[in-house]
Design a protein around this motif. Structure first.
Motif, short mmCIF file in Angstrom:
data_model
loop_
_atom_site.label_atom_id
_atom_site.label_comp_id
_atom_site.label_asym_id
_atom_site.label_seq_id
_atom_site.Cartn_x
_atom_site.Cartn_y
_atom_site.Cartn_z
N TYR A 40 0.75 -1.24 -0.08
CA TYR A 40 -0.05 0.16 -0.06
C TYR A 40 0.79 1.22 -0.04
O TYR A 40 0.52 2.31 0.61
CB TYR A 40 -0.97 0.04 1.37
N GLY A 41 2.07 1.23 -0.47
CA GLY A 41 3.06 2.30 -0.65
C GLY A 41 3.55 2.75 0.69
O GLY A 41 4.36 3.58 0.78
N LYS A 42 3.18 2.10 1.64
CA LYS A 42 4.07 2.68 3.04
C LYS A 42 4.33 1.72 3.87
O LYS A 42 5.07 1.88 5.02
CB LYS A 42 2.95 3.68 3.68
N TYR A 43 4.01 0.31 3.66
CA TYR A 43 4.35 -0.72 4.98
C TYR A 43 5.34 -1.58 4.08
O TYR A 43 5.12 -2.23 3.39
CB TYR A 43 3.36 -1.57 5.23
N PRO A 44 6.57 -1.75 4.73
CA PRO A 44 7.70 -2.18 4.20
C PRO A 44 7.33 -3.94 4.34
O PRO A 44 7.03 -4.27 5.40
CB PRO A 44 9.06 -2.04 4.78
N MET A 45 7.39 -4.66 3.33
CA MET A 45 7.40 -6.02 3.43
C MET A 45 8.59 -6.79 2.78
O MET A 45 9.01 -6.61 1.54
CB MET A 45 5.96 -6.41 2.51
N CYS A 46 9.07 -7.91 3.55
CA CYS A 46 10.14 -8.56 2.94
C CYS A 46 9.83 -9.47 1.97
O CYS A 46 8.66 -9.56 1.71
CB CYS A 46 10.90 -9.27 4.00
N GLY A 47 11.05 -9.93 1.12
CA GLY A 47 10.80 -10.81 -0.17
C GLY A 47 9.86 -11.93 0.41
O GLY A 47 9.00 -12.59 -0.45
N TYR A 48 10.26 -12.85 1.66
CA TYR A 48 9.64 -14.07 1.88
C TYR A 48 8.26 -13.72 2.27
O TYR A 48 7.47 -14.29 1.81
CB TYR A 48 10.27 -14.41 3.10
N CYS A 49 7.84 -12.75 2.88
CA CYS A 49 6.56 -12.52 3.43
C CYS A 49 5.57 -12.03 1.92
O CYS A 49 4.44 -12.39 2.02
CB CYS A 49 6.26 -11.27 4.36
N SER A 50 6.32 -11.25 1.15
CA SER A 50 5.69 -10.73 -0.39
C SER A 50 5.50 -11.95 -0.98
O SER A 50 4.27 -12.11 -1.69
CB SER A 50 6.50 -10.22 -1.15
N ASN A 51 6.25 -13.05 -1.10
CA ASN A 51 5.96 -14.26 -1.54
C ASN A 51 4.84 -15.02 -0.99
O ASN A 51 3.93 -15.76 -1.46
CB ASN A 51 7.12 -15.15 -1.98
N PHE A 52 4.94 -15.25 0.32
CA PHE A 52 3.95 -16.01 0.99
C PHE A 52 2.60 -15.58 1.05
O PHE A 52 1.59 -16.15 0.80
CB PHE A 52 4.70 -16.03 2.57
N TYR A 53 2.40 -14.03 1.02
CA TYR A 53 1.16 -13.46 1.26
C TYR A 53 1.10 -12.84 -0.30
O TYR A 53 0.02 -11.69 -0.39
CB TYR A 53 0.84 -12.30 1.94
N GLY A 54 1.34 -13.42 -1.39
CA GLY A 54 1.41 -12.90 -2.77
C GLY A 54 -0.03 -12.82 -3.30
O GLY A 54 -0.33 -12.18 -4.15
N PHE A 55 -0.95 -13.73 -2.52
CA PHE A 55 -2.37 -13.47 -3.35
C PHE A 55 -3.19 -12.22 -2.61
O PHE A 55 -4.05 -12.04 -3.13
CB PHE A 55 -3.05 -14.66 -2.79
N TYR A 56 -2.19 -11.52 -2.01
CA TYR A 56 -3.01 -10.08 -1.48
C TYR A 56 -2.36 -9.19 -2.19
O TYR A 56 -1.97 -8.02 -1.51
CB TYR A 56 -2.63 -9.95 0.10
N LYS A 57 -2.61 -9.30 -3.67
CA LYS A 57 -2.05 -8.30 -4.40
C LYS A 57 -3.09 -6.78 -4.35
O LYS A 57 -4.32 -7.05 -4.36
CB LYS A 57 -2.13 -8.63 -6.04
N GLU A 58 -2.59 -5.80 -4.66
CA GLU A 58 -3.14 -4.42 -4.35
C GLU A 58 -4.03 -4.59 -5.39
O GLU A 58 -5.13 -3.84 -5.36
CB GLU A 58 -2.21 -3.15 -4.37
N ASP A 59 -3.85 -4.98 -6.72
CA ASP A 59 -4.88 -5.00 -7.80
C ASP A 59 -6.10 -5.49 -7.31
O ASP A 59 -7.20 -5.25 -7.63
CB ASP A 59 -4.08 -5.52 -9.01
N LEU A 60 -6.01 -6.65 -6.77
CA LEU A 60 -7.48 -7.51 -6.49
C LEU A 60 -7.97 -6.80 -5.41
O LEU A 60 -9.17 -6.96 -5.50
CB LEU A 60 -6.70 -8.96 -5.83
N MET A 61 -7.14 -6.25 -4.35
CA MET A 61 -8.02 -5.50 -3.30
C MET A 61 -8.61 -4.36 -3.72
O MET A 61 -9.62 -4.20 -3.09
CB MET A 61 -7.06 -5.20 -2.22
N ASP A 62 -8.20 -3.54 -4.68
CA ASP A 62 -8.74 -2.39 -5.25
C ASP A 62 -9.94 -2.54 -5.88
O ASP A 62 -10.61 -1.84 -6.15
CB ASP A 62 -7.94 -1.67 -6.14
N LYS A 63 -10.21 -3.78 -6.27
CA LYS A 63 -11.33 -4.10 -7.21
C LYS A 63 -12.68 -4.50 -6.69
O LYS A 63 -13.42 -5.33 -7.33
CB LYS A 63 -10.75 -5.13 -8.45
N LYS A 64 -12.84 -4.40 -5.57
CA LYS A 64 -13.91 -4.68 -4.53
C LYS A 64 -15.38 -4.25 -5.23
O LYS A 64 -15.60 -3.29 -5.65
CB LYS A 64 -14.02 -4.24 -3.22
#
Length: 64
Positions: A40-64
């Motif tokens: 979301y442009g302000k919360y740092p997320m490491c590569g491991y967590c980015s891959n692990f939680y990869g299904f929480y893409k901002e594009d998908l979250m914005d299309k509610k």
């Protein structure tokens, strides 16, 4: 907090940008950790967590 900003500026000169992952709390280098990003442009997320939680893409979250 001001000391943290000074430390980040010094690290930027060396090509490092040390952040703490908001998900797992691990320190990592934003510039060299593959997959690391700011969620979301302000919360740092490491590569491991980015891959692990990869299904929480901002594009998908914005299309509610």
């Amino acid at each position: 907090m001001a000391d943290n900003n000074i430390e980040n500026k010094d690290n930027d000169k060396n090509g490092e940008k040390i952040e703490v992952c908001y998900t797992c709390g691990k320190e990592f280098d934003m510039n060299s950790d593959e997959g690391a990003h700011y969620h979301y442009g302000k919360y740092p997320m490491c590569g491991y967590c980015s891959n692990f939680y990869g299904f929480y893409k901002e594009d998908l979250m914005d299309k509610k």
